[in-house]
Each structure stands twice: as structure tokens, then as C-alpha cells.
Design a protein around this motif. Structure first.
Motif, mmCIF file in Angstrom:
data_model
loop_
_atom_site.group_PDB
_atom_site.id
_atom_site.type_symbol
_atom_site.label_atom_id
_atom_site.label_comp_id
_atom_site.label_asym_id
_atom_site.label_seq_id
_atom_site.Cartn_x
_atom_site.Cartn_y
_atom_site.Cartn_z
ATOM 1 N N HIS A 26 29.807 50.054 23.775
ATOM 2 C CA HIS A 26 29.765 51.498 23.568
ATOM 3 C C HIS A 26 28.967 52.210 24.655
ATOM 4 O O HIS A 26 28.813 53.427 24.607
ATOM 5 C CB HIS A 26 29.202 51.823 22.188
ATOM 6 C CG HIS A 26 30.073 51.310 21.080
ATOM 7 N ND1 HIS A 26 31.286 51.881 20.751
ATOM 8 C CD2 HIS A 26 29.930 50.245 20.249
ATOM 9 C CE1 HIS A 26 31.848 51.206 19.761
ATOM 10 N NE2 HIS A 26 31.045 50.213 19.439
ATOM 11 N N ASN A 113 33.170 56.198 26.648
ATOM 12 C CA ASN A 113 33.281 55.475 25.386
ATOM 13 C C ASN A 113 34.126 56.246 24.368
ATOM 14 O O ASN A 113 34.936 55.658 23.652
ATOM 15 C CB ASN A 113 31.887 55.190 24.826
ATOM 16 C CG ASN A 113 31.935 54.308 23.603
ATOM 17 O OD1 ASN A 113 32.249 53.135 23.694
ATOM 18 N ND2 ASN A 113 31.623 54.877 22.443
ATOM 19 N N TRP A 117 37.751 54.487 23.049
ATOM 20 C CA TRP A 117 37.834 54.072 21.644
ATOM 21 C C TRP A 117 38.777 54.972 20.825
ATOM 22 O O TRP A 117 39.179 54.618 19.724
ATOM 23 C CB TRP A 117 36.455 54.014 21.004
ATOM 24 C CG TRP A 117 35.727 52.732 21.331
ATOM 25 C CD1 TRP A 117 34.854 52.516 22.362
ATOM 26 C CD2 TRP A 117 35.817 51.488 20.626
ATOM 27 N NE1 TRP A 117 34.411 51.217 22.337
ATOM 28 C CE2 TRP A 117 34.980 50.561 21.279
ATOM 29 C CE3 TRP A 117 36.525 51.070 19.501
ATOM 30 C CZ2 TRP A 117 34.828 49.249 20.851
ATOM 31 C CZ3 TRP A 117 36.369 49.760 19.064
ATOM 32 C CH2 TRP A 117 35.526 48.862 19.741
ATOM 33 N N LYS A 122 38.626 54.413 16.928
ATOM 34 C CA LYS A 122 37.263 53.857 16.906
ATOM 35 C C LYS A 122 37.168 52.587 16.055
ATOM 36 O O LYS A 122 36.102 52.221 15.584
ATOM 37 C CB LYS A 122 36.242 54.897 16.462
ATOM 38 C CG LYS A 122 36.203 56.098 17.377
ATOM 39 C CD LYS A 122 35.141 57.085 16.987
ATOM 40 C CE LYS A 122 35.187 58.257 17.952
ATOM 41 N NZ LYS A 122 34.115 59.191 17.739
ATOM 42 N N ILE A 171 37.369 45.953 21.992
ATOM 43 C CA ILE A 171 38.293 46.871 21.334
ATOM 44 C C ILE A 171 39.395 46.062 20.662
ATOM 45 O O ILE A 171 39.881 46.411 19.598
ATOM 46 C CB ILE A 171 38.847 47.905 22.337
ATOM 47 C CG1 ILE A 171 37.700 48.824 22.785
ATOM 48 C CG2 ILE A 171 39.987 48.714 21.723
ATOM 49 C CD1 ILE A 171 38.052 49.784 23.903
#
Length: 184
Positions: A26, A113, A117, A122, A171
Motif C-alpha cells: 500500500h 495505491n 487497488w 480494494k 493484489i
């Protein structure tokens, strides 16, 4: 302790697997580091990149994208002489270009980030594979992100490279189902 097939029998890759690969990232500076390393890896083995990682860190100012975006021809020539890194002009130029594109994404989204994401809402994409042979080299998701990155000015980040990046930064969880890191 069972691990993913690709790292077995190699201490450097095993250490990378156990401590970094697939751990959700992150922090923008780490995202940039992995984007740089993955783009440099294109066409080469990950082992080669891991062995040169500290040389990359030193040569590219600790992966500081703000500094890298300012590199000029003199710096490119210096990097081309550095035997500790991959000395391919187009890849070096793409790193500089990508630093500028990275900063532009930060300006648009607040942080890189947030941008990266968003493609998975996310959430970590958890895949289930029994063997390494089952893991794809690219997916619809990596195709889509690669195209979006290209639209935003990035280079040397095709779908296969993007998929490897998504795995590296957590991810996508492609640890084998039998791996002790699965779901961590």
C-alpha cells in the motif's frame, strides 16, 4: 513447510517468496520499486533481477520516482555503463518515463495505491491452483490494467509484466493452495 513450486530449491527466491511475494503493498514507493523491477525483468529471469536488486536500488536513487523523473541523458549514459543493472537503453528510458507517469497518477488519484487497488475494489483476488503450471501468465484483469497504464503513458508494462506485478504486490494471491503463505 510447503511453498510454491517456483521458489523451491533456491534460497534467494525462497526468501523473496516467504517475505515479500504476494504481501499486499500500500506504499507508493514500494509500488514503484516493483513496477521498475518487473519492467526490467521483461524477457529475463526473476532470479537475475533479485540478484541485481540492490544494484538497482543504488543506481536508481533508492527507487525515488521524483528523482528518477528528472534523469537526463548524462544519467542514462551513466546507467548504461553500470554493470550491476540491466543495461538496455529502452528499459532505462522507460523507467524514467514511468516515473513521470507514476507522478501524474499520484496527482490525479492522490496516491498510486488508490489507483491500482481500484481495479479490484480494494480487495485481494484469491485464485486457487494446485500446481504452478495452472497459473496463467496474464488475465483479463492484467490486460485491462496494462492498457490503462499505457493510456496513462507507461511503457514496458505489457499484460504479462503487469500480471507478475499484481502477484508481487499482493493484489492477486496466486500462492498454491498447498503453500503456507496462501491467504496470509
Amino acid at each position: 513447510m510447503k511453498r510454491c513450486d517456483w521458489c523451491e530449491g533456491n534460497d534467494l527466491q525462497q526468501d523473496y517468496h516467504d517475505k515479500e511475494w504476494g504481501v499486499p503493498v500500500h506504499e507508493d514507493h514500494i509500488h514503484f520499486e516493483f513496477l521498475l523491477l518487473e519492467s526490467m525483468q521483461s524477457g529475463l529471469s526473476w532470479q537475475t533481477i533479485l540478484m541485481k536488486r540492490e544494484n538497482f536500488r543504488t543506481a536508481f536513487d533508492q527507487f525515488d520516482y521524483n528523482l528518477i523523473a528528472q534523469y537526463d541523458e548524462l544519467k542514462i549514459v551513466e546507467l548504461l555503463k553500470n554493470e550491476g543493472i540491466i543495461r538496455y537503453r529502452k528499459k532505462i528510458e522507460s523507467v524514467i518515463n514511468n516515473a513521470t507517469a507514476f507522478i501524474a497518477i499520484q496527482e490525479e488519484y492522490g496516491r498510486f495505491n488508490e489507483y491500482i487497488w481500484q481495479f479490484t475494489n480494494k480487495k485481494i483476488v484469491v485464485n486457487h491452483y494446485k500446481t504452478g503450471e495452472e497459473i496463467p501468465s496474464k488475465t483479463v484483469l492484467s490486460d485491462f490494467i496494462s492498457l490503462d497504464l499505457k493510456k496513462k503513458g507507461f511503457k514496458f508494462l505489457g499484460s504479462i509484466t503487469v500480471y507478475a506485478y499484481l502477484q508481487a504486490v499482493g493484489i492477486i494471491d496466486d500462492h498454491l493452495d498447498c503453500c503456507f503463505k496462501k491467504g496470509q
